[in-house]
Design a protein around this motif. Sequence first.
Motif, short mmCIF file in Angstrom:
data_model
loop_
_atom_site.label_atom_id
_atom_site.label_comp_id
_atom_site.label_asym_id
_atom_site.label_seq_id
_atom_site.Cartn_x
_atom_site.Cartn_y
_atom_site.Cartn_z
N PRO A 53 16.46 -10.82 -1.64
CA PRO A 53 16.30 -10.62 -3.09
C PRO A 53 16.24 -9.14 -3.50
CG PRO A 53 14.23 -11.31 -2.10
CD PRO A 53 15.27 -11.40 -1.02
N HIS A 54 16.08 -8.24 -2.52
CA HIS A 54 16.09 -6.81 -2.86
C HIS A 54 17.48 -6.34 -3.25
CE1 HIS A 54 12.04 -5.84 -1.56
NE2 HIS A 54 12.22 -6.56 -0.47
N GLU A 55 18.49 -6.99 -2.66
CA GLU A 55 19.83 -6.48 -2.92
C GLU A 55 20.84 -7.61 -3.00
OE1 GLU A 55 21.16 -4.06 0.39
OE2 GLU A 55 19.37 -4.57 1.50
N ASP A 126 11.56 3.45 0.87
CA ASP A 126 10.64 2.32 0.78
C ASP A 126 11.04 1.45 -0.41
OD1 ASP A 126 8.46 0.64 0.30
OD2 ASP A 126 7.07 2.08 1.17
N VAL A 127 11.35 0.18 -0.13
CA VAL A 127 11.79 -0.68 -1.24
C VAL A 127 10.63 -1.33 -1.97
CG1 VAL A 127 14.06 -1.16 -0.27
CG2 VAL A 127 12.15 -2.68 0.28
N HIS A 128 9.40 -0.97 -1.63
CA HIS A 128 8.23 -1.49 -2.34
C HIS A 128 7.48 -0.37 -3.03
CE1 HIS A 128 8.00 -5.08 0.68
NE2 HIS A 128 9.01 -5.19 -0.17
N PRO A 129 8.10 0.27 -4.02
CA PRO A 129 7.46 1.44 -4.62
C PRO A 129 6.14 1.13 -5.29
CG PRO A 129 9.35 0.72 -5.91
CD PRO A 129 9.37 -0.07 -4.65
N ASN A 132 3.56 -4.56 -2.36
CA ASN A 132 4.36 -5.68 -1.84
C ASN A 132 4.66 -6.69 -2.95
OD1 ASN A 132 5.25 -8.05 -0.59
ND2 ASN A 132 4.15 -7.56 1.30
N PRO A 133 5.94 -6.88 -3.29
CA PRO A 133 6.28 -7.78 -4.41
C PRO A 133 6.49 -9.24 -3.99
CG PRO A 133 8.25 -6.66 -3.68
CD PRO A 133 7.14 -6.23 -2.73
N HIS A 134 6.22 -9.59 -2.72
CA HIS A 134 6.52 -10.95 -2.27
C HIS A 134 5.33 -11.89 -2.44
CE1 HIS A 134 10.21 -9.19 -0.81
NE2 HIS A 134 9.52 -8.30 -0.12
N PHE A 135 4.65 -11.76 -3.59
CA PHE A 135 3.38 -12.48 -3.81
C PHE A 135 3.57 -13.99 -3.97
CE2 PHE A 135 4.91 -10.49 -7.70
CZ PHE A 135 5.04 -11.57 -8.55
N GLN A 197 9.68 -8.73 10.51
CA GLN A 197 10.70 -7.73 10.18
C GLN A 197 10.74 -7.67 8.66
OE1 GLN A 197 14.34 -7.88 12.42
NE2 GLN A 197 15.59 -7.55 10.60
N HIS A 198 10.02 -6.73 8.11
CA HIS A 198 9.79 -6.63 6.67
C HIS A 198 8.52 -7.42 6.34
CE1 HIS A 198 10.91 -5.27 2.74
NE2 HIS A 198 10.68 -6.47 2.22
N THR A 199 7.88 -7.03 5.23
CA THR A 199 6.59 -7.63 4.87
C THR A 199 6.74 -8.87 3.99
OG1 THR A 199 6.49 -6.11 3.02
CG2 THR A 199 5.35 -5.44 5.02
#
Length: 306
Positions: A53-55, A126-129, A132-135, A197-199
Amino acid sequence: MRLLKAAFVAWALSAASAHALNVFACEPEWAALVRTLLPEARLTVATTAAQDPHEIEARPSLIAALRRADIAVCTGAGLESGWLPMLQSRAGNVKVQPGQPGMIEMARFTRLIDPRPATLSPFAGDVHPEGNPHFHLDPARWPELARGLASALGRILPAQSAIIDARAQGFAARWTDHLARWRSRLAGSDRARLAVQHTTFAYFFAFAGARVVADLEPRPGVPPTPGHLSETLAALRGRAPEAVWLATYQDPRSARWLIEQLGHGRLIVLPATVEAGADEVGLVRWFDVLVEALAALTATVPAASK
Ligand SMILES: [Zn+2]
């Protein structure tokens, strides 16, 4: 006569849109929640569990869908910053521009873990400026997320706000039972040590109490590098994690390499969200799958090996 006809067309259009509101959901989990709170909405879902979902690619069909959207429901917190601004600008739809009531960011309704200092350089990779957006991976947050979305929808659709609120209350009540079931299945999950691998699943592991001992990404969004992998291997030797836990869309090669080098551990690959057409039942089933996978892994770890 022509004026009258135009007025009639305008009235007919507004009457139609009151019944079939177009909702653009950036991720399938929010589409599932919209299906509970606003079942009559016509939904477009921008991403699937098979995509990061980041890209994603700003496809013409997505631009067209955002152009006709009355409401967009996205994660926010920078998750979609690689593609949503471009879609918004190309769609040119004022209703779903940043800051408009029709642009609903779910991150507004909860608190992020790992908040980042505001001074972090955007070039740090860092893609989580913002944190962590994966709430959506934390089942305990869903009642507050449902209430938050209900209140945002109610502001846009005041005539329907009472029914939307009632649906959110119903969701929260049903969800309480699921939470109790999941908590009981996850008892003892602190025995499991995991590499990731990633949060992506960090909120789920925090809910379960499982311990994450390594991340194959040197920084969120930066793919594993040989240097970081060999450091990780050295740190884990003699105390290998029970599993490397990946999302469906992640490249499993580094995880396989690590498990082979350590001579221990399973590779667990699971979807980080529901299927595109899922509703509340799909959400529950998806969390069931995650919970059962972690419970099964925990069952393989002797209680004394903390
Ligand atoms: Zn992320």
